[in-house]
Design an enzyme around this catalytic site. Sequence first.
Site, PDB file in Angstrom:
ATOM      1  N   GLU A 259      -4.944  -5.015  10.801  1.00  0.00           N
ATOM      2  CA  GLU A 259      -3.965  -3.936  10.980  1.00  0.00           C
ATOM      3  C   GLU A 259      -4.262  -3.209  12.282  1.00  0.00           C
ATOM      4  O   GLU A 259      -5.138  -2.326  12.319  1.00  0.00           O
ATOM      5  CB  GLU A 259      -4.050  -2.936   9.815  1.00  0.00           C
TER       6      GLU A 259
ATOM      7  N   GLU B 177      -6.724   4.510   8.067  1.00  0.00           N
ATOM      8  CA  GLU B 177      -6.523   5.937   7.767  1.00  0.00           C
ATOM      9  C   GLU B 177      -7.777   6.534   7.144  1.00  0.00           C
ATOM     10  O   GLU B 177      -8.085   7.707   7.341  1.00  0.00           O
ATOM     11  CB  GLU B 177      -5.293   6.114   6.859  1.00  0.00           C
TER      12      GLU B 177
ATOM     13  N   HIS C 229      -9.390   0.841   5.237  1.00  0.00           N
ATOM     14  CA  HIS C 229      -8.096   1.086   5.895  1.00  0.00           C
ATOM     15  C   HIS C 229      -8.314   2.052   7.066  1.00  0.00           C
ATOM     16  O   HIS C 229      -9.132   2.966   6.972  1.00  0.00           O
ATOM     17  CB  HIS C 229      -7.105   1.665   4.884  1.00  0.00           C
TER      18      HIS C 229
ATOM     19  N   ASN D 242       0.872  -1.178   0.000  1.00  0.00           N
ATOM     20  CA  ASN D 242       0.000   0.000   0.000  1.00  0.00           C
ATOM     21  C   ASN D 242       0.906   1.225   0.000  1.00  0.00           C
ATOM     22  O   ASN D 242       1.494   1.564   1.021  1.00  0.00           O
ATOM     23  CB  ASN D 242      -0.889  -0.044   1.259  1.00  0.00           C
ATOM     24  N   TRP D 243       1.006   1.865  -1.158  1.00  0.00           N
ATOM     25  CA  TRP D 243       1.942   2.994  -1.289  1.00  0.00           C
ATOM     26  C   TRP D 243       1.441   4.252  -0.579  1.00  0.00           C
ATOM     27  O   TRP D 243       2.183   5.220  -0.447  1.00  0.00           O
ATOM     28  CB  TRP D 243       2.173   3.325  -2.768  1.00  0.00           C
ATOM     29  N   LYS D 244       0.164   4.249  -0.193  1.00  0.00           N
ATOM     30  CA  LYS D 244      -0.445   5.450   0.414  1.00  0.00           C
ATOM     31  C   LYS D 244      -0.210   6.650  -0.513  1.00  0.00           C
ATOM     32  O   LYS D 244      -0.156   6.465  -1.732  1.00  0.00           O
ATOM     33  CB  LYS D 244       0.089   5.661   1.833  1.00  0.00           C
TER      34      LYS D 244
ATOM     35  N   GLY E 132       2.663   2.312  10.832  1.00  0.00           N
ATOM     36  CA  GLY E 132       3.576   3.443  10.669  1.00  0.00           C
ATOM     37  C   GLY E 132       4.297   3.851  11.945  1.00  0.00           C
ATOM     38  O   GLY E 132       4.898   4.924  12.006  1.00  0.00           O
TER      39      GLY E 132
ATOM     40  N   GLY F  25       3.018  -0.971   4.347  1.00  0.00           N
ATOM     41  CA  GLY F  25       3.050   0.451   4.037  1.00  0.00           C
ATOM     42  C   GLY F  25       4.484   0.832   3.687  1.00  0.00           C
ATOM     43  O   GLY F  25       4.954   0.598   2.569  1.00  0.00           O
ATOM     44  N   GLY F  26       5.196   1.360   4.675  1.00  0.00           N
ATOM     45  CA  GLY F  26       6.558   1.857   4.461  1.00  0.00           C
ATOM     46  C   GLY F  26       7.477   0.902   3.710  1.00  0.00           C
ATOM     47  O   GLY F  26       8.200   1.324   2.794  1.00  0.00           O
TER      48      GLY F  26
ATOM     49  N   SER G 195       3.806  -2.132  10.455  1.00  0.00           N
ATOM     50  CA  SER G 195       5.257  -2.148  10.674  1.00  0.00           C
ATOM     51  C   SER G 195       5.897  -3.505  10.373  1.00  0.00           C
ATOM     52  O   SER G 195       6.798  -3.938  11.091  1.00  0.00           O
ATOM     53  CB  SER G 195       5.585  -1.694  12.100  1.00  0.00           C
TER      54      SER G 195
END
Length: 252
Positions: A173, A103, A101, A15-17, A179, A235-236, A214
Site C-alpha cells: 500500500e 495509518e 497498516h 478494510n472498513w477503517k 485514500g 478502503g473506500g 485507491s
Amino acid sequence: MSRAENTRRRLVVGNWKMYGSRAFNAELLSAIQARWQGVHQAEVAVCPPFAYLQQAAELLAKSNIVLGAQSLSEYEEGAFTGEVSARMLADWQCRYVIVGHNERRRLQGETDQRVAKKFIAARDADLIPVLCVGESEQDRDSGKALDTIGRQLSTVIDAAGLESFRRAVVAYEPVWAVGTGKTATPEQAQEVHSFIRAQLGALGQSTRVLYGGSVKPDNAEQLFAKADIDGALLGGASLKAEDFIAICQAAD
Ligand code: 13P
C-alpha cells in the site's frame, strides 16, 4: 508458474477503517452477501472496527465471506487498556488480521519492530496476518521506495522467520495512494510486488501479495492482470456494496 499451479488464491479484503454503524453494517453486509453466493475462485474478507466484529460474525455466519480485524495487540493478555489480543480475534471467528497498516504506523507510532511483534502474535493465534508495507511520497520521489519496503519486510522476516510467510499475506500500500484517488500504475505496483516476492525467497511464488491504494472498479481489472498481483486491500471501495462486489468479481 501459472496461478493455477501455485497456492495463490485471489483475495479481496475490505478494510472498513473507522466507519460504520449497526444499521449501516447490516445493510452493507446483506447487499454484499446477496451478490456473493455460491462457490467463487476468489476469497472475500471484511475487516470491520472491533466494536462490530461480533455483529459481523453473526451476520456472516452462513456466508462465504470471511472476517478479519484491522489491528491487534502484540501481547497475549494483561493490563493494556483499549487493546485487543490475537486470541480474542480468533474467538470472534476472525481469519485475517491487518498488521502494520500505514495509518497505524503514522498515527499510532507503530515501529517496524512493533509490527513484527504483532505479526508473530497473529501467527501464533493461527490468524493470517495481512502485513502492510509501502513507501511515502517522499520515498518514492527520492528513489527510496524499495529501500523502505525492503526494510519494513526484512524486520518482520528477521523476527518471525521466512517460514511464517507460508500462511501470511503481504499487502503493498503506497502511502501516497491510500485514500487519495491516486492509484499506483499497474507497472509501478508490479515492480514492487515482484521485489517483495524476491525478498521472500523460496516462498515468494506461493505467498499472496495484494495491492491497496485507491483501488476502484475501473482500475481493478488492469491491476489484477499483472502477474504478481493476487488481489486487493480496499478502503473506500469496501464501504459501497456495488463497488466492492465489482472488484471482487474482477478478482474472481
Ligand atoms: P483506499 O482504498 O480508500 O485508498 O484505502 C486503502 C487502504 O488503506 C486499505 O487498507
